[in-house]
Design an enzyme around this catalytic site. Structure first.
Site, PDB file in Angstrom:
ATOM      1  N   HIS A 256      35.088  95.369 -19.099  1.00  0.00           N
ATOM      2  CA  HIS A 256      35.034  96.319 -19.931  1.00  0.00           C
ATOM      3  C   HIS A 256      35.075  97.925 -19.004  1.00  0.00           C
ATOM      4  O   HIS A 256      35.893  98.828 -19.339  1.00  0.00           O
ATOM      5  CB  HIS A 256      33.881  96.393 -21.151  1.00  0.00           C
ATOM      6  CG  HIS A 256      34.053  97.499 -22.033  1.00  0.00           C
ATOM      7  ND1 HIS A 256      34.586  97.377 -23.216  1.00  0.00           N
ATOM      8  CD2 HIS A 256      33.449  98.782 -22.053  1.00  0.00           C
ATOM      9  CE1 HIS A 256      34.448  98.465 -23.948  1.00  0.00           C
ATOM     10  NE2 HIS A 256      33.908  99.328 -23.339  1.00  0.00           N
ATOM     11  N   GLU A 257      33.853  97.982 -18.312  1.00  0.00           N
ATOM     12  CA  GLU A 257      33.568  99.284 -17.598  1.00  0.00           C
ATOM     13  C   GLU A 257      34.625  99.296 -16.547  1.00  0.00           C
ATOM     14  O   GLU A 257      35.219 100.464 -16.257  1.00  0.00           O
ATOM     15  CB  GLU A 257      32.175  99.236 -17.001  1.00  0.00           C
ATOM     16  CG  GLU A 257      31.036  99.017 -17.918  1.00  0.00           C
ATOM     17  CD  GLU A 257      31.185 100.240 -19.166  1.00  0.00           C
ATOM     18  OE1 GLU A 257      31.658 101.169 -19.016  1.00  0.00           O
ATOM     19  OE2 GLU A 257      30.738  99.726 -20.194  1.00  0.00           O
ATOM     20  N   HIS A 260      37.563 101.378 -18.354  1.00  0.00           N
ATOM     21  CA  HIS A 260      37.381 102.671 -18.310  1.00  0.00           C
ATOM     22  C   HIS A 260      37.451 103.074 -16.829  1.00  0.00           C
ATOM     23  O   HIS A 260      38.043 104.307 -16.604  1.00  0.00           O
ATOM     24  CB  HIS A 260      35.835 102.820 -18.762  1.00  0.00           C
ATOM     25  CG  HIS A 260      35.563 102.749 -20.280  1.00  0.00           C
ATOM     26  ND1 HIS A 260      36.307 103.516 -21.041  1.00  0.00           N
ATOM     27  CD2 HIS A 260      34.503 102.028 -20.699  1.00  0.00           C
ATOM     28  CE1 HIS A 260      35.638 103.220 -22.146  1.00  0.00           C
ATOM     29  NE2 HIS A 260      34.620 102.171 -22.163  1.00  0.00           N
ATOM     30  N   GLU A 286      38.546 103.691 -24.799  1.00  0.00           N
ATOM     31  CA  GLU A 286      38.222 102.498 -25.310  1.00  0.00           C
ATOM     32  C   GLU A 286      39.242 101.614 -25.450  1.00  0.00           C
ATOM     33  O   GLU A 286      39.180 100.425 -25.169  1.00  0.00           O
ATOM     34  CB  GLU A 286      37.591 102.882 -26.879  1.00  0.00           C
ATOM     35  CG  GLU A 286      36.714 101.523 -27.162  1.00  0.00           C
ATOM     36  CD  GLU A 286      35.352 101.430 -26.319  1.00  0.00           C
ATOM     37  OE1 GLU A 286      34.909 102.284 -25.417  1.00  0.00           O
ATOM     38  OE2 GLU A 286      34.893 100.311 -26.784  1.00  0.00           O
TER      39      GLU A 286
END
Lengths: 491, 491
Positions: A256-257, A260, A286
């Site tokens: 997830h990170e 980003h 997101e």
């Protein structure tokens, strides 16, 4: 041209100072000595005061006026649009209000943590009321033609409104509630079992971040209590955490990170330290983290490869086949916590918050009634009762920080991810063959070329439209979720 | 009083921003991703530009004038004195010169590193000439009644002059040259042998830093290429390095940095984020690092305890008795490098640089003649020839950074350490009994109470006079060195 050059040079320093501020936050979460907190507060406040003064500097108004009607490149026009928006917004907020908001939210964050610890919503309610009053005042100062809540949303997702978001969410909610009920009637897939060496988790985390295209030459991975991504351009750092009993948490929070971080790292280098040099909005940001984590990272093809990698890293961990592994990382469970929710239930958590915070800012819900309102709505959407506020309205830090209008961008990001996924699958019919070998490049290159590299060039919604070739809507996400979970749960 | 309050509030933010700048430097040396260098340059430049604007803000002049003649506390009067000095100095330097100096020294640092790598002084000479020309211009702008070189010294050691320093050094030099020659006729003590586990070195490093009073709750220890200490108040970090073949390097460089760090940590908390909240000068700072490292850390009593600790950490390491260990950590060797020099020879390295840089800034020595001048002087003081510039005039980074006037503060720090050591020994007749148990507290408490806690309250020389009860001079240091090395080498 002098005005444009002066404006952009001034803005470059502002952007550089904002990066410094980000670096300080990173340090605070990862490296700062425990006893340095008070002094850091002073350091951060001094820097924020410099940034506030620059964002409201009257010369900005003069330069912007002087640039009016000039011929310029698409990129420079976009920079001016973003500078103008930030300036017009900043000057509407009285300094007294900005200072008071910073002071009260700093206080509220501590009181929230304590109230959550003690499961005592009443202890948090008074300071939350003050935060809401200040944000109501800010929203009113900014509102213009829209509502105060719309004005707050614009902080995180310019160009959208509560009405638009509400329409999207209203269409999604019944289908998700229905699917959720049918899935939970089925037996739950088996989870991972055993103890998972933390050094092995960190090593795997690093390998997977690299597999998703994270550039460690312009980043680094550290441990922190909460996973986050920080910084833009050539210095984009991520954090993760490990849990010896759960190998999936560190893995998927890292992916997830990484989503980003790759967005930030892949923005056109010529936009660095300009208003175009960061992800364009929270929702679009997101969409990148979620598509890396879910549509790619939790796909059947990729988890097939990952299953093998897990066996090599951990030996026997209680899951015997790629199919069981796929089901395990997509397991839907009765739970209360948003951050641990699966793809199906996650958006329901968001809609609940969206509706409640809209009422709080609009003044139709009082803080004293919030706990009951939360619990009632939760029971309606999830089908069981919240036993204590730490599993309910005290679970998230956001409201203590004054982040009203932020939550809906999480669900909007999922909607955007759904659209992007549909578009990239159409362009990349053989993607699964790559994912099945742990190779994400066709997908991440597609996202880089069609979306990430453009940074803030276009408005958020236009960014998605440009990448997908059509305007975003919720259908692709819903179809994706319905197909995926119907298959896994044999509906 | 309003002017005083406004002035001190403004200054507090400036000090806080200076701390942020220090934190960025720390990050750059320890954590920053390799590829972030260029962007970091922009971030640092933006922050420095903010700091420069604050230090020359015309309001400072107005506030200072309004405070003239007012009754105020000793601390506030000291703050105003330091703010006035900084302001008057800063406004004398044209912004063009400040920017050019930053640009050229940044360039020069890279060219110096390359020239040292290739042992090619001629490749560094042109940019060094430009740095010198800029610093000459700066010195002339600042000079007032003194010389330009005196004006540069005042950046690091306010209140002293080249003439004063020269008189001290001239008295020291013949005695040190003579002692050095006699010591080097004797057989050299044996050094440590074997391979020294780096994790064990780091663990010992941490233990020793704590033993000298370093507060890890308000600091941290990391590895870096060059050991340094960074930050003030509640966030004072140190770095160290390890060498598997040399257990003394990491140990003594850590004790040295601990001295710097404890000075910062022990300053009166009420001075935090004010001009009094940092060590008062480079010379006084160095007196703390050197007294921790040498007069305490290399004392016979403390090394007796340390020998035992080493045996427990490393087993047999080729040194069999506490006396041999004491001789080993105080070994005098023919060498070329300042940073690795023993207590006896270190000051000779400094005097050489002091004389040459004074001539460079004064214009009586040209860069083209520097290498030969260095080598001639080295042969005269040390008795043997410099084989290549990386062991001679290219060994230090300082001049590439424009740090002319900085070197003499190292030797002055040693002189101050000699005075402080004499005074604390007189007050603490039983100190050796504590040191022999690894307990430094009587000495470090004495330094905290008599010197460190006062921060910038008094001028540098007065700070030493206040702590010692009399004005500083070189005799105590010379007596200490002569006694110590005569004993170790049986002269």
């Amino acid at each position: 041209m002098q005005a444009l050059n002066d404006l952009l040079a001034f803005q470059k320093d502002t952007e550089a100072l904002a990066q410094v501020s980000g670096r300080l936050s990173w340090d605070q979460e990862t490296m700062m000595p425990r006893g340095a907190g008070h002094q850091r507060g002073e350091e951060t406040a001094a820097l924020e005061s410099v940034l506030h003064a620059r964002r409201t500097d009257p010369r900005l108004g003069d330069w912007l006026a002087a640039c009016e009607g000039q011929e310029m490149s698409q990129a420079d026009a976009a920079k001016l649009r973003l500078i103008r928006r930030s300036y017009e917004r900043s000057v509407k907020i009285p300094e007294r209000l900005a200072v008071e908001l910073a002071r009260v939210t700093s206080l509220a964050q501590g009181q929230w943590a304590e109230a959550r610890e003690k499961d005592d919503f009443a202890a948090f309610a008074p300071v939350l009321s003050r935060v809401i009053a200040l944000r109501q005042e800010e929203g009113a100062a900014l509102a213009g033609e829209g509502t105060p809540y719309d004005a707050l949303i614009a902080d995180y997702e310019p160009g959208t409104t509560a009405a638009e978001l509400g329409a999207i969410f209203d269409a999604m909610r019944p289908r998700l509630v229905d699917l959720r009920a049918r899935v939970l009637e089925k037996p739950a897939p088996k989870g991972a079992e055993g103890s998972f060496d933390e050094a092995a988790q960190m090593a795997l985390t690093r390998e997977i971040a690299l597999a998703f295209g994270y550039d460690l030459n312009r980043g680094r991975i550290d441990k922190a209590v909460h996973p986050f991504s920080s910084g833009s351009g050539d210095d984009v750092r991520i954090t993760t955490r490990t849990n010896p009993e759960d190998p999936f948490n560190s893995l998927y929070s890292t992916i997830h990170e990484t989503g980003h971080a790759c967005y930030e790292q892949n923005i056109d280098r010529s936009y660095a330290l300009s208003p175009l040099g960061q992800g364009v909005s929270m929702g679009v940001h997101e969409s990148q983290s979620r598509i890396y984590e879910n549509q790619l990272g939790r796909s059947r093809a990729f988890t097939g490869w990952l299953f093998d990698r897990f066996r090599r890293a951990y030996g026997d961990f209680g899951i015997d086949t790629p199919e069981a592994f796929y089901a395990a990382v997509n397991r839907v469970q009765k739970d209360f916590i948003r951050t641990e929710a699966d793809e199906l239930q996650y958006n329901l958590h968001i809609m609940l918050r969206f509706d409640l915070e809209q009422q709080l800012i609009g003044g139709t819900l009082q803080v004293g009634d919030l706990e009951e309102a939360w619990n009632t709505r939760f029971a309606a959407d999830f089908g069981y009762a919240v036993p204590k506020p730490s599993l309910g309205c005290l679970q998230d830090v956001h409201w203590s920080l004054g982040l009203f209008g932020y939550f809906p961008t999480y669900a909007l990001g999922n909607v955007y991810a759904g659209c992007l996924h549909e578009a990239l699958r159409a362009d990349l019919p053989d993607l699964d063959a790559s994912l099945a070998q742990g190779i994400t490049t066709p997908a991440t290159d597609w996202l880089r070329d069609n979306l990430q590299r453009h940074g803030g060039l276009r408005e958020p919604r236009d960014t998605i439209t440009h990448a997908c070739g059509k305007a975003p809507d919720a259908e692709p996400l819903l179809r994706y979720i319905e197909t995926k979970f119907s298959e896994i749960y044999y509906l």
